[in-house]
Design an enzyme around this catalytic site. Structure first.
Site, PDB file in Angstrom:
ATOM      1  N   GLU A  42       0.815  -1.220   0.000  1.00 27.04           N
ATOM      2  CA  GLU A  42       0.000   0.000   0.000  1.00 27.04           C
ATOM      3  C   GLU A  42       0.847   1.268   0.000  1.00 27.04           C
ATOM      4  OE1 GLU A  42      -0.507  -2.592   1.959  1.00 27.04           O
ATOM      5  OE2 GLU A  42      -2.589  -3.269   1.762  1.00 27.04           O
ATOM      6  N   PHE A 104     -11.201  -7.313  14.209  1.00 27.29           N
ATOM      7  CA  PHE A 104     -10.134  -7.782  13.313  1.00 27.29           C
ATOM      8  C   PHE A 104      -9.806  -6.695  12.287  1.00 27.29           C
ATOM      9  CE2 PHE A 104      -8.834 -10.055   9.372  1.00 27.29           C
ATOM     10  CZ  PHE A 104      -7.583 -10.454   9.835  1.00 27.29           C
ATOM     11  N   GLN A 105      -8.550  -6.380  12.178  1.00 29.10           N
ATOM     12  CA  GLN A 105      -8.045  -5.349  11.259  1.00 29.10           C
ATOM     13  C   GLN A 105      -8.707  -3.990  11.470  1.00 29.10           C
ATOM     14  OE1 GLN A 105      -8.024  -7.128   7.276  1.00 29.10           O
ATOM     15  NE2 GLN A 105      -5.899  -7.758   7.645  1.00 29.10           N
ATOM     16  N   LYS A 154     -17.720  -0.777   6.654  1.00 23.76           N
ATOM     17  CA  LYS A 154     -18.169  -1.812   5.721  1.00 23.76           C
ATOM     18  C   LYS A 154     -19.687  -1.793   5.530  1.00 23.76           C
ATOM     19  CE  LYS A 154     -16.894  -6.483   4.391  1.00 23.76           C
ATOM     20  NZ  LYS A 154     -16.251  -7.739   4.794  1.00 23.76           N
ATOM     21  N   MET A 469      24.397   8.777   1.135  1.00 26.14           N
ATOM     22  CA  MET A 469      24.283  10.096   1.754  1.00 26.14           C
ATOM     23  C   MET A 469      24.616  10.036   3.246  1.00 26.14           C
ATOM     24  SD  MET A 469      23.915  13.179   1.186  1.00 26.14           S
ATOM     25  CE  MET A 469      22.958  13.823  -0.180  1.00 26.14           C
TER      26      MET A 469
HETATM   27  C1  TPP Z   1      12.627   5.834   4.797  1.00 28.40           C
HETATM   28  C2  TPP Z   1      13.951   6.448   5.050  1.00 28.40           C
HETATM   29  N1  TPP Z   1      14.825   5.892   5.911  1.00 28.40           N
HETATM   30  C3  TPP Z   1      16.031   6.455   6.144  1.00 28.40           C
HETATM   31  C4  TPP Z   1      16.385   7.608   5.511  1.00 28.40           C
HETATM   32  C5  TPP Z   1      17.743   8.269   5.790  1.00 28.40           C
HETATM   33  N2  TPP Z   1      18.546   8.312   4.574  1.00 28.40           N
HETATM   34  C6  TPP Z   1      18.644   9.405   3.784  1.00 28.40           C
HETATM   35  S1  TPP Z   1      19.579   9.176   2.446  1.00 28.40           S
HETATM   36  C7  TPP Z   1      19.945   7.606   2.895  1.00 28.40           C
HETATM   37  C8  TPP Z   1      20.841   6.748   2.050  1.00 28.40           C
HETATM   38  C9  TPP Z   1      20.263   6.454   0.715  1.00 28.40           C
HETATM   39  O1  TPP Z   1      21.012   5.429   0.125  1.00 28.40           O
HETATM   40  P1  TPP Z   1      20.825   5.043  -1.386  1.00 28.40           P
HETATM   41  O2  TPP Z   1      19.405   4.902  -1.725  1.00 28.40           O
HETATM   42  O3  TPP Z   1      21.689   3.867  -1.678  1.00 28.40           O
HETATM   43  O4  TPP Z   1      21.329   6.340  -2.153  1.00 28.40           O
HETATM   44  P2  TPP Z   1      22.761   7.057  -2.203  1.00 28.40           P
HETATM   45  O5  TPP Z   1      22.774   8.107  -1.131  1.00 28.40           O
HETATM   46  O6  TPP Z   1      23.818   6.030  -2.021  1.00 28.40           O
HETATM   47  O7  TPP Z   1      22.778   7.668  -3.566  1.00 28.40           O
HETATM   48  C10 TPP Z   1      19.321   7.279   4.101  1.00 28.40           C
HETATM   49  C11 TPP Z   1      19.458   5.991   4.792  1.00 28.40           C
HETATM   50  C12 TPP Z   1      15.424   8.176   4.638  1.00 28.40           C
HETATM   51  N3  TPP Z   1      15.642   9.310   4.010  1.00 28.40           N
HETATM   52  N4  TPP Z   1      14.248   7.566   4.409  1.00 28.40           N
END
Ligand code: TPP
Length: 554
Positions: A42, A104-105, A154, A469
């Protein structure tokens, strides 16, 4: 179904379950009018609805069952709230008699999403449906757009009532977009801009939302004022426009950030001074008088005190402003941008875009992609370094062609959003998802949706085997203590094979260009896994807590 068709709904992204079965049963008879896309989770439905909304220019619709189905929508709903994207979510709910019994749910979805929707409502009687659906669409679209949710018990889905086709069932309160009494403020804004020495236009998503791209360019051209974009403003102005100076914010351009603090007047339009744009607020634009224009009154004076705060639709404001502006040019001021640009080009851009040896860089992939697509594709970027690199180096020429999760920064956004963007785009543009290896795995299951719908979505994984990042921040601010950011990845090509999606792995620079050609020429979906340099840092960067003019170029 009739209420939805009345609102122009032709596509629904959804996933069925017990508490929404009567609606799914009705959908069966509407297969010729409403295309239901069975997502694989979803969360994917909500992001697909966002992507659809961005290219179709109307609300996307996501549907889910009660309980876990509904709660799985929450991230996408919150994302749409942050980025002002109109989506309408419809959830099933346990029957009225069972509400509050831990049935439920049963999940209190209206309570859960109240703070992250523009509006939500629980329908418990069938005859409420036509009016509430009309109201939901009106609220999602009007003013500052955003997500709404309708939860339908529902029993209300089973009940019969007389649907009167002549009944208007509309919801259209008489409110003008822009209050009429604005003349004084617009005149004052024009006066400031006409007499400024170093004026600057900064714009955001509001330009695309109000379809004010032409008006913005007209205002900039007449007044000769340079402009810069937020992440979500990207593509509203073609990057080749001489007055367009680049992106603002943490990984924006050098000149655009540095010179923010030299501007004497800033026209901020359809943007909200997000912290990623302002850096340290107390050191943001200290020399500028700010004219802030926003359709959401709550944004005015929220972060930055404005000299002139104008509660208005961007397009209407710009139309009123244009005749009051004097024709000017700011050659001297523009040269200051050129100076910083040259420095950025030498130290960052050129070496990244045209590396002579070593591993493939993210930047060169985006450069070649941009050249091959003439800057006319829709880029759907996920969250991380690849998102910033795509934002910095794709040469956007057409409006509404950079779709990404800005405000919430939701990893896992791009794959399902690309599904929606492809389905919503009537211009039949190439839709290319640019995704990090980490983000790809957050909603990887949506490959199944792409397979089933035979959607010609192109997927580029910029694979650095890192949560890049986060690794960058650890490198710069945590003494290279790489705490849980390395990823052992599966073989993405085998996974694509499993879904019957054509794919390729690119490791060497010499293979890159031809592989991109094959991807772009392919009729169906295509996945390109590209191994890029493992430890690259995105620069320039405004370190968190620093002011925009403390931006680091290396
Ligand atoms: C749902 C979620 N969890 C954690 C983060 C924290 N976060 C920001 S950028 C990143 C790394 C992203 O890695 P990747 O998709 O491999 O991209 P890259 O930066 O290597 O290009 C993380 C963990 C986030 N933005 N969203």
């Amino acid at each position: 179904m009739r209420a939805l068709v009345r609102e122009g709904v032709d596509t629904i992204f959804g996933y069925p379950g017990g508490a929404i079965m009567p609606i799914y049963d009705a959908l069966y008879d509407y297969k010729d009018r409403i295309r239901h896309v069975l997502v694989r989770h979803e969360q994917g439905a909500a992001h697909a609805a966002e992507g659809y909304s961005r290219t179709a220019g109307k609300p996307g619709v996501a549907m889910a069952t009660s309980g876990p189905g509904a709660t799985n929508l929450v991230t996408g709903i919150t994302d749409a709230m942050s980025d002002s994207i109109p989506i309408v979510c419809i959830t099933g709910q346990v029957t009225l008699a069972a509400l509050g019994t831990d049935a439920f749910q049963e999940a209190p979805i209206v309570g859960i999403v109240t703070p992250v929707t523009k509006w939500c409502y629980q329908i418990t009687r069938a005859d409420e449906i036509p009016y509430i659906v009309a109201k939901a669409f009106h609220i999602a679209k009007s003013g500052r757009p955003g997500p709404v949710l309708i939860d339908i018990t529902k029993n209300a889905q089973f009940e019969l009532f007389e649907y009167d086709p002549d009944e208007t069932y509309t919801f259209s309160p008489r409110i003008s977009k822009t209050p009429p009494s604005l003349d004084h403020e617009v005149e004052a804004a024009a006066e400031l801009l006409n007499t400024a020495k170093t004026p600057y236009i900064v714009f955001g998503h509001g330009i695309s939302i109000s379809k004010a791209e032409k008006e913005l360019i007209a205002v900039a051209e007449k007044s000769g004022i340079p402009m810069a974009s937020t992440l979500l403003g990207l593509s509203s102005v073609p990057v080749s426009h001489p007055l367009y100076r680049g992106m603002l914010g943490m990984h924006g351009n050098y000149s655009t950030n540095k010179l923010t603090n030299k501007a004497d007047v800033i026209l901020a339009i359809g943007m909200r001074f997000d912290d990623r744009v302002t850096g340290k607020v107390s050191g943001y634009a200290p020399n500028a008088k700010i004219v802030h224009v926003d359709i959401d009154r709550a944004e005015l004076h929220k972060v930055m005190k404005a000299e002139i705060a104008i509660h208005a639709d961007a397009k209407e404001f710009l139309q009123r402003l244009l005749p009051l502006l004097k024709k000017r040019d700011h050659t001297q001021w523009m040269r200051e941008f050129d100076g910083f640009d040259a420095e950025e080009k030498k130290i960052v851009t050129q070496p990244e875009l045209y590396p002579k040896s070593g591993k493939i860089t993210m930047a060169e992939v985006i450069r070649i992609l941009s050249e091959k697509t003439k800057g006319e594709a829709v880029i759907v970027a996920d969250v991380g370094q690849h998102q910033m690199v795509a934002a910095r180096y794709y040469g956007f020429q057409k409006p509404d062609s950079y779709i990404t999760s800005g405000g919430l920064g939701t990893m896992g956004f791009a794959l399902p959003a690309a599904v929606g963007a492809k389905m919503g785009d009537r211009k039949k543009r190439d839709v290319i998802a640019v995704i990090g290896d980490g983000s790809f795995q957050m909603n990887i299951q949506e490959l199944g949706t792409i397979m089933q719908e035979k959607l010609p979505v192109k997927i580029i994984i910029l694979n650095n085997h890192f949560l890049g990042m986060v690794r960058q921040w650890q490198a710069l601010f945590f003494e290279e203590r790489y705490s849980f950011v390395h990823m052992d990845n599966p073989d993405f090509n085998k996974i694509a094979d499993g879904y019957g999606i054509r794919n390729e792995l690119v490791k060497e620079r010499k293979d890159l260009s031809k592989a991109l050609d094959r991807m772009l020429k392919a009729k169906g979906p295509y996945l390109l896994d590209i191994y890029v340099k493992k430890e690259e840092n995105v620069f320039p960067m405004v370190p968190s807590g620093a002011t925009v003019d403390e931006i680091r170029i290396k």
